[in-house]
Design a protein around this motif. Sequence first.
Motif, short mmCIF file in Angstrom:
data_model
loop_
_atom_site.label_atom_id
_atom_site.label_comp_id
_atom_site.label_asym_id
_atom_site.label_seq_id
_atom_site.Cartn_x
_atom_site.Cartn_y
_atom_site.Cartn_z
N GLY A 272 0.61 -1.40 0.03
CA GLY A 272 0.09 0.03 -0.07
C GLY A 272 0.67 1.31 0.08
N HIS A 273 2.14 1.16 -0.50
CA HIS A 273 2.75 2.36 -0.33
C HIS A 273 2.41 3.41 -1.54
CE1 HIS A 273 5.44 1.05 2.76
NE2 HIS A 273 5.63 -0.16 2.45
N SER A 274 2.58 4.59 -1.21
CA SER A 274 2.20 5.81 -2.21
C SER A 274 3.25 5.88 -3.19
CB SER A 274 1.50 6.85 -1.67
OG SER A 274 0.58 6.73 -0.85
N ASN A 275 2.88 6.20 -4.46
CA ASN A 275 4.08 6.59 -5.48
C ASN A 275 4.36 8.03 -4.86
OD1 ASN A 275 3.95 4.53 -7.16
ND2 ASN A 275 2.51 5.43 -8.42
N PRO A 276 5.76 8.38 -5.48
CA PRO A 276 6.16 9.85 -5.27
C PRO A 276 5.42 10.97 -6.27
CG PRO A 276 8.03 8.50 -5.76
CD PRO A 276 6.81 7.50 -6.08
N LYS A 277 5.16 12.02 -5.89
CA LYS A 277 4.67 12.93 -6.84
C LYS A 277 4.90 12.90 -8.00
CE LYS A 277 3.56 17.96 -7.61
NZ LYS A 277 3.74 19.31 -6.92
N GLN A 278 3.91 13.10 -9.33
CA GLN A 278 4.40 12.84 -10.59
C GLN A 278 3.66 14.11 -11.11
OE1 GLN A 278 2.56 9.24 -12.18
NE2 GLN A 278 4.03 8.10 -11.04
N ARG A 279 4.45 14.46 -12.42
CA ARG A 279 4.12 15.52 -13.21
C ARG A 279 4.18 14.97 -14.78
NH1 ARG A 279 6.94 20.79 -11.88
NH2 ARG A 279 5.49 21.78 -13.20
N HIS A 280 3.25 15.52 -15.64
CA HIS A 280 3.47 15.13 -16.86
C HIS A 280 3.48 16.09 -18.06
CE1 HIS A 280 1.99 10.69 -15.82
NE2 HIS A 280 1.61 11.46 -15.01
N PHE A 281 4.43 15.74 -18.92
CA PHE A 281 4.76 16.78 -19.86
C PHE A 281 4.33 16.22 -21.32
CE2 PHE A 281 6.87 18.04 -16.22
CZ PHE A 281 6.57 19.24 -15.95
N LYS A 282 4.18 17.11 -22.48
CA LYS A 282 3.86 16.55 -23.54
C LYS A 282 4.45 17.53 -24.62
CE LYS A 282 -0.39 19.05 -24.27
NZ LYS A 282 -2.01 18.95 -24.70
N TRP A 283 5.03 17.24 -25.75
CA TRP A 283 5.64 18.04 -26.83
C TRP A 283 4.49 18.98 -27.20
CZ3 TRP A 283 10.26 18.78 -28.79
CH2 TRP A 283 10.43 19.31 -30.10
#
Length: 334
Positions: A272-283
């Motif tokens: 049940g561990h949480s993922n680190p914060k994520q950010r997404h980018f696109k071209w």
Amino acid sequence: MHILVVNDDGPPNTRLSPYIRPLVNELEKAGHQVSVAIPAASRSWIGKAHIIEASLTAHYVHPDWFRGDGSWDESYESEENNTPWVVIENGTPASCTQLGLHNLFTDRPPIDLVISGPNHGRNASTIYNLSSGTVGGALEAVFCGKRGIAISFGSKDPQPDDIIQAAARLAVRVVLHLHTVWDERVELYNINVPMRLDVESRPVLYTRTLPYYWSRGCLYAEAEVQSTPKSKLMNGVPNGVPNGVNGVDHEHADVNGVLTNGSSEHCNGVNGHSNPKQRHFKWSADLSDMKKRLQESEEGTDAHTVLNGSTSVTALRANFWHVPGLEGPLYLDQ
């Protein structure tokens, strides 16, 4: 002369790669043997890259079998390696050059010249030259011991056939002239042809490269990714997902089985561990600053020349050369 043609825009395509077939036709009309090796998909902005972990598949495709969207009728794919057009899955301009020179056309005479292009749009200024897959294909030719010429047709807007034909005719004339009078100091030429009906009567000029540096980060934009509500997760995996393996939904997971759909609260299925914060980018290239700089470029540069309706020819060497005078030991401060 036996000429290898590669590109970064992929197979003939009304929208993305409209210029390669007319150029090949003009080269053949001038009496030259032409072999074509092109990537199966657009590889713009990729420079001289090779995708080292991808296997490459070469399809021998007759040019008449291409559809307007760049696909081809696979029922007519050649069973023998007897067509001069080859489409390469996972190919880049550089790998197309490598395979075209050494592997794909061994039943033909040695290749005398590599042409990369015509690119769908200009390649003028240092950033374009160093980022361009079109220029990258010609650079690869140099490192394979061959002469390379990069060609770009200076518009991404749809062009009528008569303008495309005029650009192709002029490009062939320039290529043949450069091959005949090749300056031994030059390793590759970069040609930019403006798209206008009177292009064949306009000047063709030697130019220098316009220097340009990004003024800000303008190639990528943050992408909004829809999150899966926490209530719909069980051990970090969406409920009711039929295609999960070992409890992981592979449509939303990376190679480690970690969910990647944008929520920092998603779990990775382990304790049940949480993922680190994520950010997404696109071209999302915003080239407005660059276009302004190109419009203001100095006379004699590649950008100024092609934007003012003349064909630019820039003689290049294929290296990042050291700065003269910086030699010997460095005495570091204690």
